[in-house]
Design a protein around this motif. Structure first.
Motif, PDB file in Angstrom:
ATOM      1  N   MET A 139      -2.914  -7.442  -0.589  1.00  0.00           N
ATOM      2  CA  MET A 139      -3.747  -6.672  -1.322  1.00  0.00           C
ATOM      3  C   MET A 139      -3.363  -5.867  -2.658  1.00  0.00           C
ATOM      4  O   MET A 139      -3.758  -4.630  -2.871  1.00  0.00           O
ATOM      5  N   ARG A 179      -1.756 -11.282   7.402  1.00  0.00           N
ATOM      6  CA  ARG A 179      -3.725 -11.133   7.134  1.00  0.00           C
ATOM      7  C   ARG A 179      -3.814 -11.912   6.586  1.00  0.00           C
ATOM      8  O   ARG A 179      -4.098 -13.061   7.265  1.00  0.00           O
ATOM      9  N   LYS A 181       1.911  -7.345   2.831  1.00  0.00           N
ATOM     10  CA  LYS A 181       0.071  -7.298   2.700  1.00  0.00           C
ATOM     11  C   LYS A 181       0.389  -6.983   0.875  1.00  0.00           C
ATOM     12  O   LYS A 181      -1.000  -6.557   0.139  1.00  0.00           O
ATOM     13  N   THR A 222       0.777  -0.877  -0.293  1.00  0.00           N
ATOM     14  CA  THR A 222       0.345  -0.192   0.305  1.00  0.00           C
ATOM     15  C   THR A 222       0.958   1.330   0.160  1.00  0.00           C
ATOM     16  O   THR A 222       0.301   2.593  -0.154  1.00  0.00           O
TER      17      THR A 222
END
Lengths: 226, 226
Positions: free
Chosen positions: B170, B200, B167, B144
């Motif tokens: 994402m 995650r 991440k 991100t």
């Protein structure tokens, strides 16, 4: 009575003197100046790109883009259509200071500016200690960074007037609770103005533009009234 | 011939001396030490939480958690089951230094540690200048934040040995190109090891654990061989 003055104090007091000079110049010319601060990757440059597209014809904009290395941000702002952009490459330093900004300001046509953005180095700690002569600091954070950041980097949130929460389109995808973020920020600074937006989807940007328009107008009125 | 020594140089040389002492102690005891660095919100604490859950029974772990304010990170690590955690609150300072780490290390039972994580302050600039006696730096960045960060904060990427891209779940949602990020990082540092993962979703974490197991094993072998 004697008092020991540390090197850090001397540097900061010299900085404060230069910042006061800048603030006085900006006031005389009716330039509203924003010191834009955030972590790396929160979206400072993206927010400025959108702002240039939306307001570049309406408000006389200028930008000083600070970076540790490269002039990538300044290049992006020029490509977005900015007419007046000055890059500052700090060469390793973790923040902008008033001396760097003063040098850049001398290269701008100040008569042609209503709104000056200073895009600081991506760093939530060090830039908070250096006044750049701005009217106020806008601290940008993104939903992907976590809602605990105001508590963990309180200096920056305490010294900012506006907190922009970016990447709001990703809210549902992150472990980020908007109420918690706002509550944490208010705990540090009860006077913060909050704006939520997404530079990608565009949601919330109209409120940001409205806030900017009003700030610029107030600054012009102050000049006329003084 | 005389040479002017700046205050900054004196501070750094004192830091280097303390860091060398720490490194020697860690080597004698066979402790593998990682200095974990990143922007705020890249996921340092999340990565350590996952690592504690996965490896806490298998490897003797300890953690020093640095933060500008609060002990939130240390609390999170304890809740995740870490047995040995020492918080360092820098009180405004933008990085950990070897003196702070040495003081924390004195409060740890070093005989009971195989792998020591030092979670640095969230800052991609200043911590790169301070050796903490670690075996190596792991720099964490998240999808991100944008793929340009290695070019913009080259000091940190140059001094790191491993780059973890977090991440990764994402990736499709961000304007982040993995090839570009790796190419940018290699341009700064051709010796980087790359790991992609998501704290995650869990994807990629097994590679991280495998890398840690191997590093700890090599360190133990070095001690036996010395």
């Amino acid at each position: 009575m004697t008092r020991k003055v540390t090197v850090a104090e001397k540097v900061l007091s010299e900085n404060d003197r230069l910042a006061a000079d800048l603030r006085e110049r900006f006031a005389r010319l009716g330039i509203f100046c924003i010191n834009l601060v955030s972590s790396p990757g929160s979206g400072k440059t993206s927010l400025l790109e959108r702002t240039i597209s939306a307001l570049g014809e309406e408000i006389k904009l200028a930008m000083i883009a600070g970076d540790v290395q490269t002039e990538n941000d300044a290049d992006r702002l020029r490509r977005a259509g900015a007419r007046m952009v000055r890059p500052i490459t700090t060469g390793g330093a973790c923040h902008l200071d008033a001396r760097m900004v003063a040098k850049s300001v001398d290269q701008l046509d100040l008569e042609e500016i209503e709104l000056l953005f200073i895009e600081n180095v991506g760093n939530l700690v060090c830039p908070s200690s250096y006044d750049l002569g701005e009217d106020l600091k806008v601290v940008l954070m993104s939903t992907t960074e976590g809602d605990d950041k105001p508590l963990k980097y309180p200096g920056m949130f305490r010294r900012s007037s506006v907190m922009v929460i970016n990447k709001i389109d990703m809210l549902e995808l992150c472990d980020f609770d908007l109420d918690t973020a706002v509550r944490n920020a208010r705990q540090i600074n009860g006077n913060l103005t909050f704006l939520t937006l997404s530079c990608r989807s565009g949601v919330g940007l109209e409120d940001w533009y409205g806030w900017l328009r009003n700030a610029v107008e107030q600054k012009q009125l102050q000049r006329l009234g003084s």
